[in-house]
Design a protein around this motif. Structure first.
Motif, PDB file in Angstrom:
ATOM      1  N   VAL A 315      36.922  39.877  36.028  1.00  0.00           N
ATOM      2  CA  VAL A 315      36.382  39.889  34.630  1.00  0.00           C
ATOM      3  C   VAL A 315      34.982  40.075  34.463  1.00  0.00           C
ATOM      4  O   VAL A 315      34.573  40.973  34.062  1.00  0.00           O
ATOM      5  N   VAL A 320      38.417  44.393  34.668  1.00  0.00           N
ATOM      6  CA  VAL A 320      39.392  44.245  33.807  1.00  0.00           C
ATOM      7  C   VAL A 320      39.373  44.799  32.721  1.00  0.00           C
ATOM      8  O   VAL A 320      40.285  45.756  32.253  1.00  0.00           O
ATOM      9  N   ARG A 321      38.217  44.985  31.918  1.00  0.00           N
ATOM     10  CA  ARG A 321      37.888  45.894  30.976  1.00  0.00           C
ATOM     11  C   ARG A 321      38.148  47.402  31.079  1.00  0.00           C
ATOM     12  O   ARG A 321      38.934  47.994  30.406  1.00  0.00           O
ATOM     13  N   PRO A 406      41.191  41.911  28.089  1.00  0.00           N
ATOM     14  CA  PRO A 406      39.732  41.600  28.275  1.00  0.00           C
ATOM     15  C   PRO A 406      39.145  40.490  27.497  1.00  0.00           C
ATOM     16  O   PRO A 406      38.243  39.767  27.920  1.00  0.00           O
TER      17      PRO A 406
END
Length: 894
Positions: A315, A320-321, A406
């Motif tokens: 993260v 993740v985004r 996210p």
């Protein structure tokens, strides 16, 4: 460019210009572009420097010279014989014109115009001039010159390849170490040349070549031999007016089914010969019947499951985004069959840290629903309906989920991850849906959380060069081998994207990927700004590429040889069937053959590779590739038809498997010994008598020493100090599935002088040899090996060139953190960027761009790829290794 061949120049033997015809042997056909070698006799003895511009005094020899003699090692010059009738005068040991100056080397070697031909001892300080030993660059260049004009015709048996028209499969699908194999096992043992084929069953073809035709024989399925079950192919012999056929593999006679009957013409060929791909082409597909399907029912279309690590590291780094953003658009590009409107593949989503989160994205929902499974010791899938969905139906729910993931984990503090339960969850989901498929797992750290498959950090650099070094390449638990077996049974293929900041144990985590036919991608110390492009390009290609599921491959051979050994990313539960949960267009399987009987020169030898797989639309198919080879009773014929590139591909894979069970030194010594035996056998049985001080190499194998040295110096067999255990395990798995073009550029990288590029043409500048002494301080060079692209800038490069390429005014201002070149509107910038784009397009992975300024600390990394030089980890220079090989050969001969 030859379609599908080595997009990179694939060095191989060279055909000297203007040959007199050899008796009985057809002039080998030629190829567009850089494929492999021709049926060569001998060529230039390499005692002539590779760049002589005026011919030395002609030496007269009787008959064709056996191959390049590297003089100047030690001992007197070769004897010269009086001219005999029957051959034209020879210059420098080859027929016809003398080779002109070699691109981008200077003129004649100063001081010794006919190097190595003067009697007397060589000068003491320097035993061998690098220009006087075989040059990979020259061999590639000559091969392209001699074989670059016409298409490669595949109608002739046992022909060394360089598009496909007739009964043999294209070299894009199958390449062999030799196209003329010994008739007896004794002869094969004597020569020590391994007999192997590198097979890429689903290879991508260039747009101008036709995909294999799909043949549908209806409910009765493909016609096969009753005894050995070989599939109908161009080499089957029809007899008794076409009512029966004799198998070309086992000689058994089989009745032709009534629906398949056709009359024969006056030559014994069926009159529908040209209408049926399986009777006239080397490669084709059959539509499989229900008998070829699991549990005797046709398969459902496969599914893709995306499984995202949402622990703290993933993260925090922005990973993740990035993945969620990319998937929103990428899901529209799932693979689909020919003319289908949309892909038949269904998708599902899981996130995980110490626990797993499943998502219901059913099209009727307003919002996605999350279900958590915290009992990772007993993994199950908490929902059936709504987990695997059609992208178009559930588009808004999926988009909403990818926006929310996210945010949901933005403030996570969880650093620990599990790994095996993630694979188990994907496997269970595919089982419940009764389909095959692929898991895309994005993972960041060693799985130390309490769960099945939990690992400990066992990295230990002190084991290097000890008998225990092999444990670093072995998995630390057998748990993953058993999991892999279950995955293969379900057709569950695992692709792994790793983002480690420290030791992750690739040797163990990669087991399931490796045995299911999947791919591993590794981005150490992942940072958004520098690694985002490479990761996204790899992910896009990985999701979109052609892939077959639930695949089984079998290789049949004609009587006399059989497949005995297999290398690649697959699982085997018996000695004949290569099983792969997934097989994509980049994967190769390497097969070794041994004699179990005598072969005959008249009938030759045949291979048939049959691959049974499920297409991305859920259609069960058989892809067939056939190849016919010549057989020989003379060693000279074997040595004349070998392909060094394919040989090195096999030897590297053999060695990389060896490190699992033997100390690395043992593996290295065995490689050197085998190659010395190959070359000593040639010297003893095929070369004309000459002094022991000369090293004589077969024409087709003159690059064997330089390439072998590159394999020996590679990170797996001789790691540098900065190479991690994970790097070595990663490279070991990567090389095992590489094709010939990829291993070629991986072990002997391509080095291009960018400052010599012609900005007005589409062509690449001529490559130069991989040695520091070839680099000039006033030039800019590009080096690529399939994984990285280095741009090396000399300290004295003109300010104008620096301005044009980097948009800054001096050498000191060049930003070495660049991962892409700035887009500048000038011819030099456009040319260099187009070269980089072209090279990226030829490779199966996106190469990382690294800017290296001369005398900067990054230069150490760059110099590791200058493979003709000594390496810091103790690897020999090409010149020293050639001398060492010569000594080994002389010992064997004496």
């Amino acid at each position: 460019q030859v379609p599908g061949f080595a997009p990179s120049p694939s060095p191989a033997g060279i055909v000297p210009p203007s040959y007199p015809p050899t008796t009985g042997a057809p002039r080998p056909p030629t190829v567009p572009g850089p494929p492999p070698l021709g049926q060569t006799l001998a060529g230039p003895p390499v005692s002539q420097p590779n760049h002589v511009s005026s011919p030395p005094p002609p030496s007269t020899m009787s008959g064709p010279h056996p191959g390049p003699a590297v003089s100047g090692l030690h001992g007197p010059p070769p004897p010269t014989h009086p001219p005999q009738p029957g051959y034209q005068m020879q210059q420098n040991g080859f027929f016809g014109q003398v080779r002109g100056p070699q691109p981008n080397y200077g003129g004649a070697y100063p001081g010794t115009p006919n190097y190595g031909r003067q009697p007397g001892p060589p000068p003491p300080p320097k035993r061998l001039d690098p220009d006087s030993i075989p040059s990979p660059i020259q061999v590639i260049e000559d091969d392209r010159t001699n074989r670059g004009a016409e298409p490669f015709v595949t109608g002739v048996r046992g022909q060394v390849p360089p598009l496909v028209t007739t009964s043999n499969a294209s070299p894009r699908y199958i390449r062999c170490t030799s196209y003329n194999i010994p008739c007896t096992s004794d002869m094969a043992k004597q020569s020590q040349v391994p007999l192997a084929a590198v097979i890429k069953p689903l290879a991508t073809l260039p747009p101008e070549e036709t995909l294999p035709y799909l043949v549908d024989h209806g409910e009765s399925g493909p016609v096969r031999c009753n005894r050995c079950k070989a599939y109908m192919c161009p080499f089957m012999q029809f007899i008794e007016g076409g009512r029966r056929f004799q198998c070309c593999f086992c000689s058994c006679v089989t009745e032709v089914p009534p629906h398949y009957f056709q009359h024969l013409d006056h030559t014994g060929k069926r009159v529908d010969f040209y209408d049926r791909p399986e009777l006239s082409l080397g490669s084709y597909e059959f539509l499989a019947t229900v008998d070829y399907c699991k549990n005797n029912k046709f398969p459902s279309p496969p599914a893709f499951i995306f499984m995202i690590d949402v622990s703290y590291n993933a993260v925090k780094s922005g990973l993740v985004r990035l993945i969620c953003e990319e998937l929103k658009s990428l899901l529209d590009y799932l693979p689909r069959e020919g003319n289908m409107e949309e892909s038949a593949i269904r998708v599902g989503f899981v996130t995980y840290n110490k626990v797993l989160h499943f998502y219901n994205v059913k099209s009727s929902l307003a919002q996605p629903q999350m279900m958590v499974v915290s009992d990772v010791a007993d993994m199950f899938v908490p929902l059936l309906d709504g987990f695997l969905v059609n992208v178009n139906d559930s588009r808004t729910v999926i988009a909403s989920l990818l926006d929310q993931i996210p945010e949901m984990f933005a403030d996570t503090r969880e650093t620990e991850t599990v790994f095996a339960p993630v694979i188990q969850a994907g496997l269970e989901a595919l089982k419940a849906a009764e389909c095959a498929g692929k898991l895309f797992i994005f993972h960041t750290s060693l799985p130390i959380a309490e769960a099945p498959g939990k690992l400990k950090n066992r990295d230990d650099k002190k084991l290097i060069n000890t008998d225990k070094e092999k444990t670093l390449f072995q998995p630390q638990t057998s748990f993953y081998n058993n999991l892999a077996k279950d995955c293969v049974a379900q057709g569950c293929c695992v692709d792994l994207f790793l983002f480690p900041n420290q030791y992750l144990d690739v040797a163990t985590l990669g087991v399931v990927t490796y045995q299911t036919g999947g791919s591993i991608y590794k981005y150490a110390y992942f940072q958004l700004e520098t690694d985002q492009d490479r990761f996204l390009n790899d992910l896009r290609r990985d999701v979109q590429k052609e892939v077959g599921f639930d695949a089984v491959m079998r290789v049949r051979t004609s009587t006399g040889i059989r497949a005995t050994d297999f290398f690649g990313a697959f699982y085997m539960s018996n000695t004949t069937d290569v099983e792969m949960a997934g097989l994509d267009c980049d994967k190769t399987i390497t097969v070794e053959f041994k004699h179990d009987d005598k072969l005959s020169e008249d009938s030759g030898a045949l291979l048939q590779c049959a691959l049974l797989y499920t297409s991305c639309a859920g259609q069960r198919r058989l892809r067939i590739h056939n190849l016919s080879l010549n057989c020989c009773t003379q060693l000279a014929d074997l040595y004349r038809n070998c392909e060094t590139d394919t040989l090195i591909n096999y030897l590297a894979k053999y060695a990389y498997r060896g490190v699992l069970n033997s100390p690395v030194k043992t593996v290295r010594d065995a490689l050197i010994n085998q190659c010395a035996q190959i070359l000593a056998c040639y010297r003893k049985n095929c070369a004309s008598p000459s002094s022991a001080g000369q090293l004589i190499l077969p024409e087709c194998m003159k690059l064997l020493p330089v390439y072998l040295n590159c394999v020996l110096k590679s990170d797996v067999l001789q790691p540098g100090l900065e190479v991690t255990t994970d790097d070595r395990a990663y490279i070991r798995q990567l090389v095992t599935s590489m094709d010939v073009a990829e291993t070629n550029v991986f072990f002997y990288p391509r080095l291009l002088p960018l400052t010599k590029a012609d900005v007005n043409s589409d062509s690449l500048p001529a490559a130069i040899r991989n040695s520091e002494e070839r680099l000039s301080k006033g030039d800019i060079y590009l080096l690529e090996n399939g994984l990285n692209i280095f741009v090396w800038v000399g300290v004295n490069v003109q300010q104008g060139l620096i301005q044009n390429l980097f948009g800054v005014s001096s050498f000191s201002q060049i930003n070495k953190a660049l991962t892409t070149l700035p887009v500048l509107e000038n011819p030099f910038s456009k040319k260099v960027r187009s070269i980089i784009d072209m090279l990226q397009g030829q490779r199966s992975r996106y190469m990382k761009l690294i800017i290296v300024k001369q005398e900067d600390k990054l230069e150490m990394l760059f110099k590791r790829f200058l493979v003709e030089d000594k390496s810091l980890s103790g690897g020999a220079s090409y010149v020293d290794f050639l001398c060492h090989m010569h000594k080994e050969i002389r010992q064997l001969l004496s």
